[in-house]
Design a protein around this motif. Sequence first.
Motif, mmCIF file in Angstrom:
data_model
loop_
_atom_site.group_PDB
_atom_site.id
_atom_site.type_symbol
_atom_site.label_atom_id
_atom_site.label_comp_id
_atom_site.label_asym_id
_atom_site.label_seq_id
_atom_site.Cartn_x
_atom_site.Cartn_y
_atom_site.Cartn_z
ATOM 1 N N SER A 1 0.830 -1.209 0.000
ATOM 2 C CA SER A 1 0.000 0.000 0.000
ATOM 3 C C SER A 1 0.859 1.250 0.000
ATOM 4 O O SER A 1 0.537 2.236 -0.668
ATOM 5 C CB SER A 1 -0.905 0.016 1.226
ATOM 6 O OG SER A 1 -1.805 -1.056 1.170
ATOM 7 N N LYS B 1 0.778 4.467 -2.470
ATOM 8 C CA LYS B 1 0.614 5.848 -1.991
ATOM 9 C C LYS B 1 1.764 6.723 -2.454
ATOM 10 O O LYS B 1 1.583 7.924 -2.698
ATOM 11 C CB LYS B 1 0.497 5.873 -0.473
ATOM 12 C CG LYS B 1 -0.872 5.430 0.004
ATOM 13 C CD LYS B 1 -0.940 5.349 1.506
ATOM 14 C CE LYS B 1 -2.237 4.683 1.937
ATOM 15 N NZ LYS B 1 -2.115 4.113 3.286
ATOM 16 N N HIS C 1 -5.903 6.305 -7.842
ATOM 17 C CA HIS C 1 -5.651 5.314 -6.802
ATOM 18 C C HIS C 1 -6.990 4.956 -6.144
ATOM 19 O O HIS C 1 -7.645 5.823 -5.582
ATOM 20 C CB HIS C 1 -4.689 5.949 -5.777
ATOM 21 C CG HIS C 1 -4.280 5.041 -4.661
ATOM 22 N ND1 HIS C 1 -3.367 5.428 -3.712
ATOM 23 C CD2 HIS C 1 -4.643 3.797 -4.334
ATOM 24 C CE1 HIS C 1 -3.187 4.438 -2.848
ATOM 25 N NE2 HIS C 1 -3.960 3.448 -3.207
ATOM 26 N N LEU D 1 -8.510 3.462 -3.105
ATOM 27 C CA LEU D 1 -7.950 3.195 -1.785
ATOM 28 C C LEU D 1 -8.429 1.864 -1.215
ATOM 29 O O LEU D 1 -9.510 1.383 -1.533
ATOM 30 C CB LEU D 1 -8.356 4.303 -0.811
ATOM 31 C CG LEU D 1 -7.850 5.697 -1.164
ATOM 32 C CD1 LEU D 1 -8.546 6.729 -0.296
ATOM 33 C CD2 LEU D 1 -6.358 5.763 -0.958
ATOM 34 N N GLU D 2 -7.594 1.316 -0.355
ATOM 35 C CA GLU D 2 -7.969 0.100 0.363
ATOM 36 C C GLU D 2 -9.155 0.410 1.282
ATOM 37 O O GLU D 2 -9.197 1.455 1.919
ATOM 38 C CB GLU D 2 -6.782 -0.368 1.201
ATOM 39 C CG GLU D 2 -7.050 -1.625 1.968
ATOM 40 C CD GLU D 2 -5.807 -2.106 2.703
ATOM 41 O OE1 GLU D 2 -4.790 -1.396 2.676
ATOM 42 O OE2 GLU D 2 -5.863 -3.181 3.291
ATOM 43 N N ASP E 1 -6.038 -0.961 -4.639
ATOM 44 C CA ASP E 1 -5.481 -1.522 -3.419
ATOM 45 C C ASP E 1 -6.489 -2.510 -2.829
ATOM 46 O O ASP E 1 -7.528 -2.103 -2.324
ATOM 47 C CB ASP E 1 -5.166 -0.401 -2.421
ATOM 48 C CG ASP E 1 -4.214 -0.877 -1.343
ATOM 49 O OD1 ASP E 1 -4.014 -2.099 -1.227
ATOM 50 O OD2 ASP E 1 -3.661 -0.018 -0.632
ATOM 51 N N GLU E 2 -6.189 -3.790 -2.937
ATOM 52 C CA GLU E 2 -7.025 -4.844 -2.356
ATOM 53 C C GLU E 2 -8.493 -4.743 -2.743
ATOM 54 O O GLU E 2 -9.362 -4.657 -1.870
ATOM 55 C CB GLU E 2 -6.945 -4.784 -0.822
ATOM 56 C CG GLU E 2 -5.556 -4.964 -0.303
ATOM 57 C CD GLU E 2 -5.280 -6.387 0.127
ATOM 58 O OE1 GLU E 2 -6.175 -7.235 -0.026
ATOM 59 O OE2 GLU E 2 -4.166 -6.629 0.574
#
Lengths: 296, 261
Positions: free
Chosen positions: B42, B46, B86, B88-89, B165-166
Motif C-alpha cells: 500500500s 501511496k 488510486h 484506496l484500500e 489496493d485490495e
Amino acid sequence: MDLFFELAELSISGALVGLMYTLIALGIVLVFKASGVANLAQGAMAMVGAYLTWACLTLAGAPLWVAIPLGVFAMFFVGRGIERVALRRMIGQPAIMVIMLTLGLEIMLRGLLPALFGPVKKRLDIGIDAAPIIIGPMLIDRAYLVSGAVALILIVLAVLYFNTRQGVMLRAVSDDQPASWSVGISVERAIGISWGLAGIAAAAGGVLWGSIQGVDWTLSLLLIKALAVAILGGLDSILGVLVAGLILGVLENVAPVYLERFGVSGTRDVVASLVILATVIFKPYGLFGREEIERV
Amino acid sequence: MLKLENIEVVYDHVFLAIKGISLEVAEGGAVALLGSNGAGKSTTLKAISGLLAPERGEVTRGEVLFKGRDFKRLSAPERVRLGIVHVLEGRHVFGHLTPLENLIAATSMHRSRAKIDGLVEKVLTYFPRLKQRINAKAGYLSGGEQQMLAIGRALMTEPKLLMLDEPSLGLAPLLVEEIFEIIARVNRETRMSVLLVEQNATAALSIVEHAYLIENGRIVMSGSADTMRSNPDVQEFYLGGAGRVDYRNVKHYRRRKRWLA
C-alpha cells in the motif's frame, strides 16, 4: 383572541430574526462540514462585513447597490484569506489550537475595527421604510421582514449550491478527505471556498442586523446566537440550522415577554446560552446532526 | 509508462517502510504487487498517487517517473490530472453522497457537461448494478457495490493508470470474480494500465501479465504471471499450497522461504 394575535406577532418577528441567525450560523456549518473546524470568528466576520459596507457607503460615498455587494463580496476574500494565512498552518495540529486561533481572531477583530473607524455606533441605512406593515391587528417591522426574506433567499441559494458539481465536491471533502484527494479534488481549495462562503453569509447577516441596531462591536455578539443555532441544528446540517434558527428566534422573542409578567426580566440574552447548554447536555449531536453510517 | 527507480519511503522522518523498490508498468499493461501484510504494498501505491503526505510519509530517495518525467513534487490532485488514479484500500466511498454524486465528485478535471454525462453512462455500463441504486446513500450499499462504486469513481477521472489496493477485501469469491473480470475488460478495451495490489494472489495472477513479490519493503521476486504461478515458493506461501502437502511432515527449515535463507 388578543392573546393569539400577540403571540403570532411575537412569533413572526422572532422567526424573521431567526432566519438571520440561520444565515450567520450557515457560515459555521459550512466550515465545519468542509474541514471539521469550529469557526468561532463568525461573529467578528459579520461585524467586519457590516463595517466594510458602512465604509463604502459613508466614507467612500458609494450608492447602496454598489456598497452592499462590495462589502459582502469583499468578505468572501477576507474569509479565504483567513483560511490561507492562518488556518492552513494549523493542519495536523490539535483541535484546541484551531479553536483558540479562531477565537483569538474574533477577539482581535472586535478590538481592531472599532479602533480603526472610531467607537461611536454607526448608522447603516439600507433604505428600508421604518413604518411597520399592518396585517389585521398585528404589526410587523419592515426591516425584520426584509432581513428575513433576504436571509431565506440566501439559505435557499446555499442549498442549491450544494447540489451543483462544486457543491458535491465540497460535500465529498466533508465526507472523506483522503478519498477526495485520491480522485483529484483539491481539499485545500475546497476548504478555502467554504471559508469564503462563510464570509459572505456572515457579511450578509451583519449588514441586515447592522441596519436594524447600528454598526459597532456588539454586532460580533451574533456569534453566540449563531453558535446556539449551529449547535442546536447539529453543526453539519443545513436543514438543521434552518429549523434551529426559527426555534431560537421565536423562543427569544416570545419567552421574555411572558416571563416578564411573572416578574422575571432581562431573559432575552439568556435564551441563546440556555439553548447551547440544553443541547449539549441532552442532545449533543443536535436536532439534525449527521449520524455515522454504519452497515450491519 | 510508470517507472519506480529504487525508491525509499520514510514515515515520520524515522520509519523506513520501503527500502528501495524498482518496478515498471507498461502502457496498457497489467501488473500485480503481491505480498503479505505490512510488506509495503500500500505504501508503494501511496508513493505513486501522492497520498503519503497526509500520513506524514515521504519519498526520500529514488525517482518516480511517469512517461519519463519525475512527478515527486506534484500534489495528489495534480497527479490525478496526469492520469494516475488510486482506488484506496477499504473502498472509501463518500458515504453520505449518492452513487451518482460520488461519480460526479471525481470530475473536477473535466469542463464539459456532455463529457461528464458520457463518462457516467460508460461507468454504469461497466457496473450495471450501480444503476439500480443510483439514488441511495452510498454508505448503505453492500460491500461489493461500494467496491464497484470506488472503481467506477476512479474511472471518471479518465486515468491512464488505474491503481487498485485490495479490491477483493472482504468480498465473496463470486463478487471478486465479477470485479476482476470488469477490471480485465477495462484494461483490454481502453488500453488503460493497471497496477494491482492483492493478498488474493490467485485472483490477481489471473488478470495480470507481470507480478512483483514484496517482502519487508523490498522486491524479492518478479516475473511473468505464469512464472510466478509455477514458482514453488509462491505456490506454497501465497497460493495456498501446491496440492496435498502434509505440513506436519514437512521439516521446519524446508518451509522457510528460500529468499530469506
